[in-house]
Design a protein around this motif. Sequence first.
Motif, mmCIF file in Angstrom:
data_model
loop_
_atom_site.group_PDB
_atom_site.id
_atom_site.type_symbol
_atom_site.label_atom_id
_atom_site.label_comp_id
_atom_site.label_asym_id
_atom_site.label_seq_id
_atom_site.Cartn_x
_atom_site.Cartn_y
_atom_site.Cartn_z
ATOM 1 N N ASN A 283 0.862 -1.198 0.108
ATOM 2 C CA ASN A 283 -0.185 0.082 0.120
ATOM 3 C C ASN A 283 0.827 1.237 -0.013
ATOM 4 O O ASN A 283 1.850 1.384 0.707
ATOM 5 N N ASP A 284 0.613 2.168 -1.021
ATOM 6 C CA ASP A 284 1.081 3.433 -0.933
ATOM 7 C C ASP A 284 0.088 4.512 -1.040
ATOM 8 O O ASP A 284 -0.438 4.733 -1.997
ATOM 9 N N PRO A 285 -0.066 5.010 0.353
ATOM 10 C CA PRO A 285 -1.014 6.209 0.150
ATOM 11 C C PRO A 285 -0.821 7.384 -1.020
ATOM 12 O O PRO A 285 -1.909 8.029 -1.224
ATOM 13 N N ALA A 286 0.321 7.644 -1.172
ATOM 14 C CA ALA A 286 0.600 8.595 -2.315
ATOM 15 C C ALA A 286 0.349 8.248 -3.693
ATOM 16 O O ALA A 286 0.398 9.052 -4.595
ATOM 17 N N ASP A 287 0.111 6.938 -3.755
ATOM 18 C CA ASP A 287 -0.131 6.360 -5.069
ATOM 19 C C ASP A 287 -1.134 7.282 -5.958
ATOM 20 O O ASP A 287 -0.961 7.288 -7.117
#
Length: 134
Positions: free
Chosen positions: A86-90
Amino acid sequence: AKADMAEYNDVVADALANEAVGGSDACRDVVATGHASIKEQLETSTAARAAVAATFDFCDDNALEDESVRRSWAGYGVVDVPAQENDPADGTVNGSIGVICDALLGADGDAVDALARVSSLQHGGQCVRSADLL
């Protein structure tokens, strides 16, 4: 290797409910409700399986007649949840649980429709190829 991914699916469910990564209880509940409905439909009849295939835009409406395709597709969660990456900035449904949850909770229709919407976004509007699931 285990054929039953119950433990990993529990990790994914926890991630979907984790507010720190953009999840929520409501998001997890949409996914759980949708999966329960899909499971019921997959076990019902050829027509029900064809309807699920159409809802999720499988390239072949009969793809879910193959038990290995059903198990792979449903067993791995119907949509891809990046619980480990998971990459919230993606900013996309392919890399951010928060974006997935926003799409699920903002979709029209029921929980199955919400999952189908995320699936469509993850596939770039292209049909789901059953060969890619095996």
